[in-house]
Design a protein around this motif. Structure first.
Motif: not given
Length: 168
Positions: A5, A8, A36-37, A146, A148-149, A152
């Motif tokens: 995370a 992110f 987060g999203a 980009e 990173a999500p 996670m």
């Protein structure tokens, strides 16, 4: 589960510094929304979309939390009222992934486990986003944050793999 995370959080911090929102207001989405999203969508859309579009985007992205709540409902039936009001704030993907494995614990023990995990993620998320706001603008574009999500969410999937058929 927090390590995946971190990038992110950096991405979100960078998005806050590059977005239309004043940076302090953008950072305030972390303790207010804590998802987060949804935060990334809110920060990205703010200033370019209508207020209702921003709100609807945040709500739609977080609809998965309804399923998380339904799955944890039996464990929360034996919790005090204050816990049922406070705990949903901390129900994020990572917390769900680890507490769903603990629903058979006695109510007081489950409560301590859930609150410990939730507070750990909530407090450290604030720092990760703030650090992303400071460090993010100086990170080279070649680092490709980009992704990173996706990293996670791969971490979330890997915690549930215990056997070869699950991996396949």
């Amino acid at each position: 589960l927090f390590l995946p995370a971190l990038p992110f959080g950096f991405v979100l911090g960078l998005a806050i510094t590059e977005g239309q929102m004043p940076p302090f207001i953008g950072w305030l989405t972390s303790p207010i929304v804590f998802a987060g999203a949804a935060q990334l969508a809110i920060v990205t859309l703010a200033g370019t979309a209508t207020v209702w579009s921003v709100i609807v985007a945040g709500l739609v992205i977080n609809t998965r939390h309804v399923m998380y709540s339904a799955a944890l409902a039996p464990a929360f039936q034996h919790q005090p009222r204050w816990m049922r009001w406070v705990a949903p704030y901390m129900l994020i993907d990572q917390v769900f992934a680890i507490v769903i494995l603990q629903v058979d614990r006695p109510p007081a023990e489950f409560r301590r486990y859930y609150l410990s995990a939730g507070l750990f993620f909530a407090l450290n998320w604030q720092w990760a986003v703030a650090l992303g706001m400071v460090v993010g603008p100086i990170v080279p574009d070649s680092w490709r944050l980009e992704f990173a999500p996706a990293v996670m969410f791969v971490g979330l999937v890997l915690i549930g793999i215990h056997r070869v058929p699950q991996a396949v």
